[in-house]
Write a protein that holds these residues in place. Structure first.
Motif, PDB file in Angstrom:
ATOM      1  N   THR A   1     -71.051  48.820 -17.482  1.00  0.00           N
ATOM      2  CA  THR A   1     -70.758  49.287 -16.134  1.00  0.00           C
ATOM      3  C   THR A   1     -71.617  48.534 -15.130  1.00  0.00           C
ATOM      4  OG1 THR A   1     -70.225  51.513 -16.929  1.00  0.00           O
ATOM      5  CG2 THR A   1     -70.745  51.291 -14.588  1.00  0.00           C
ATOM      6  N   ARG A   2     -70.980  47.994 -14.111  1.00  0.00           N
ATOM      7  CA  ARG A   2     -71.697  47.321 -13.035  1.00  0.00           C
ATOM      8  C   ARG A   2     -71.716  48.228 -11.811  1.00  0.00           C
ATOM      9  NH1 ARG A   2     -71.092  44.308  -8.521  1.00  0.00           N
ATOM     10  NH2 ARG A   2     -68.837  44.605  -8.506  1.00  0.00           N
ATOM     11  N   SER A   3     -72.870  48.421 -11.251  1.00  0.00           N
ATOM     12  CA  SER A   3     -73.018  49.319 -10.106  1.00  0.00           C
ATOM     13  C   SER A   3     -73.623  48.568  -8.938  1.00  0.00           C
ATOM     14  CB  SER A   3     -73.901  50.517 -10.460  1.00  0.00           C
ATOM     15  OG  SER A   3     -73.382  51.220 -11.573  1.00  0.00           O
ATOM     16  N   GLU A   4     -73.465  49.122  -7.782  1.00  0.00           N
ATOM     17  CA  GLU A   4     -74.071  48.570  -6.585  1.00  0.00           C
ATOM     18  C   GLU A   4     -74.386  49.696  -5.620  1.00  0.00           C
ATOM     19  OE1 GLU A   4     -71.017  45.897  -5.238  1.00  0.00           O
ATOM     20  OE2 GLU A   4     -70.284  47.337  -3.749  1.00  0.00           O
ATOM     21  N   GLU A   5     -75.339  49.427  -4.763  1.00  0.00           N
ATOM     22  CA  GLU A   5     -75.734  50.420  -3.776  1.00  0.00           C
ATOM     23  C   GLU A   5     -74.892  50.270  -2.516  1.00  0.00           C
ATOM     24  OE1 GLU A   5     -80.462  50.953  -4.850  1.00  0.00           O
ATOM     25  OE2 GLU A   5     -79.858  49.636  -3.216  1.00  0.00           O
TER      26      GLU A   5
ATOM     27  N   GLU B   1     -75.618  44.944  -8.935  1.00  0.00           N
ATOM     28  CA  GLU B   1     -75.756  44.434 -10.295  1.00  0.00           C
ATOM     29  C   GLU B   1     -74.699  43.364 -10.538  1.00  0.00           C
ATOM     30  OE1 GLU B   1     -77.289  48.616 -12.327  1.00  0.00           O
ATOM     31  OE2 GLU B   1     -75.237  47.906 -12.627  1.00  0.00           O
ATOM     32  N   HIS B   2     -75.102  42.318 -11.222  1.00  0.00           N
ATOM     33  CA  HIS B   2     -74.181  41.260 -11.617  1.00  0.00           C
ATOM     34  C   HIS B   2     -74.207  41.131 -13.133  1.00  0.00           C
ATOM     35  CE1 HIS B   2     -73.349  39.645  -7.571  1.00  0.00           C
ATOM     36  NE2 HIS B   2     -74.589  40.044  -7.303  1.00  0.00           N
ATOM     37  N   ILE B   3     -73.065  40.880 -13.708  1.00  0.00           N
ATOM     38  CA  ILE B   3     -72.928  40.714 -15.154  1.00  0.00           C
ATOM     39  C   ILE B   3     -72.371  39.323 -15.415  1.00  0.00           C
ATOM     40  CG2 ILE B   3     -71.808  41.550 -17.250  1.00  0.00           C
ATOM     41  CD1 ILE B   3     -71.683  44.306 -15.945  1.00  0.00           C
ATOM     42  N   GLU B   4     -73.028  38.592 -16.280  1.00  0.00           N
ATOM     43  CA  GLU B   4     -72.552  37.250 -16.618  1.00  0.00           C
ATOM     44  C   GLU B   4     -72.700  37.018 -18.109  1.00  0.00           C
ATOM     45  OE1 GLU B   4     -76.741  34.925 -15.643  1.00  0.00           O
ATOM     46  OE2 GLU B   4     -75.023  34.749 -14.273  1.00  0.00           O
TER      47      GLU B   4
END
Length: 290
Positions: free
Chosen positions: A157-161, A264-267
């Motif tokens: 899960t990628r989250s951001e504010e 958040e970044h996912i790579e």
């Protein structure tokens, strides 16, 4: 004590203290990993709900559409800070610290959860008695586990504010009316009259001869005339001339607010040649069960 069935009714609803003061909104419910019973509720407090405080629900009660806890508002807002997004779990140390803050005996908590015989009460060692976060979806399915475990599927899960900006009304100044007295010189011209003496002489004629011959022949005599004059007389009178009052009017101005939000970044990271592609754990909190 709150039951699992009451969790969907509890979430996102108001939380009040024992004096009837609203503390905030219920955000998350944490369940005991062993008993599966609700142990903690997080309450969004602070300006715009920017903070979350943990409150034990063992002595709380659900009244109509809100939760009542036996702790004062300032007590809840001053609870130790715990990162609720760190894996969706409370560690044993975090729970111990929170129970100590609220004055709840740790041994009684272990006994109620059925772990008293499996732990060393003196050192606190043994299986971790953490509490896991639950949402309305997880609480409605009793067969699901009550906590979030990382790595149980192949998704992350990628989250951001997000920044939420509101306004608050505060005092910016004061204005008052003050009445005082000043003295001014004024000038006004008015006509005034006065009397002056003028001597008139008339010859003796038949008309006035009788009056002229009356009396003694030769005597001394006086005749007096009173003279009058006018003088200005000044009087003052207070008369109302106008009414003065203070009023306020609102004007809207555009003001730009700047802040910082995290994302958040996912790579993907591939291993060297000839090796299988794999993912490396990163310092990105994983969430589940929401």
């Amino acid at each position: 004590m709150i039951t699992r069935e009451e969790i969907p009714t509890l979430l996102d609803h108001p939380v009040y203290d024992g004096d009837g003061n609203k503390i905030g909104e219920a955000k998350h419910v944490f369940l005991d990993d062993v008993s599966g019973r609700p142990e903690w509720v997080t309450v969004k407090t602070g300006l715009f709900g920017s903070s979350e405080s943990f409150v034990p629900v063992r002595d709380a009660s659900l009244v109509q559409d809100h939760l009542e806890v036996p702790y004062r508002k300032d007590k809840v807002k001053g609870a130790p800070n715990v990162d609720v997004d760190a894996g969706g779990h409370l560690s044993e140390d975090e729970e111990h610290r929170l129970y100590d803050y609220y004055g709840i005996d740790w041994d009684s908590v272990l006994a109620e959860s059925g772990e008293a015989g499996d732990r060393d009460r003196t050192t606190g060692t043994g299986p971790a008695g953490a509490a896991g976060r639950a949402t309305a979806d997880t609480a409605s399915h009793r067969g699901e586990e009550s906590h979030v475990r990382a790595g149980t599927d192949d998704a992350m899960t990628r989250s951001e504010e997000q920044m939420h900006v509101g306004v608050e009304r505060r005092e910016s100044g004061r204005a008052r009316l003050r009445k005082y007295v000043v003295t001014e010189e004024v000038q006004q011209t008015v006509p005034v009259r006065h009397e002056e003496v003028r001597v008139e002489r008339e010859p003796i004629t038949d008309a006035n001869r009788d009056q002229a011959m009356a009396g003694q022949d030769i005597t001394e005599a006086e005749h007096e005339v009173t003279l009058y004059e006018e003088r200005p007389v000044v009087e003052t009178e207070a008369v109302p001339v106008e009414r003065v009052r203070l009023t306020t009017e609102e004007r809207t101005e555009q003001e730009t607010v700047r802040g910082q939000v995290r994302k958040e970044h996912i790579e993907d990271e591939a291993a060297g040649a000839g090796e299988h592609t794999s993912r490396r754990d990163r310092d990105v909190p994983e969430r589940g069960g929401e």
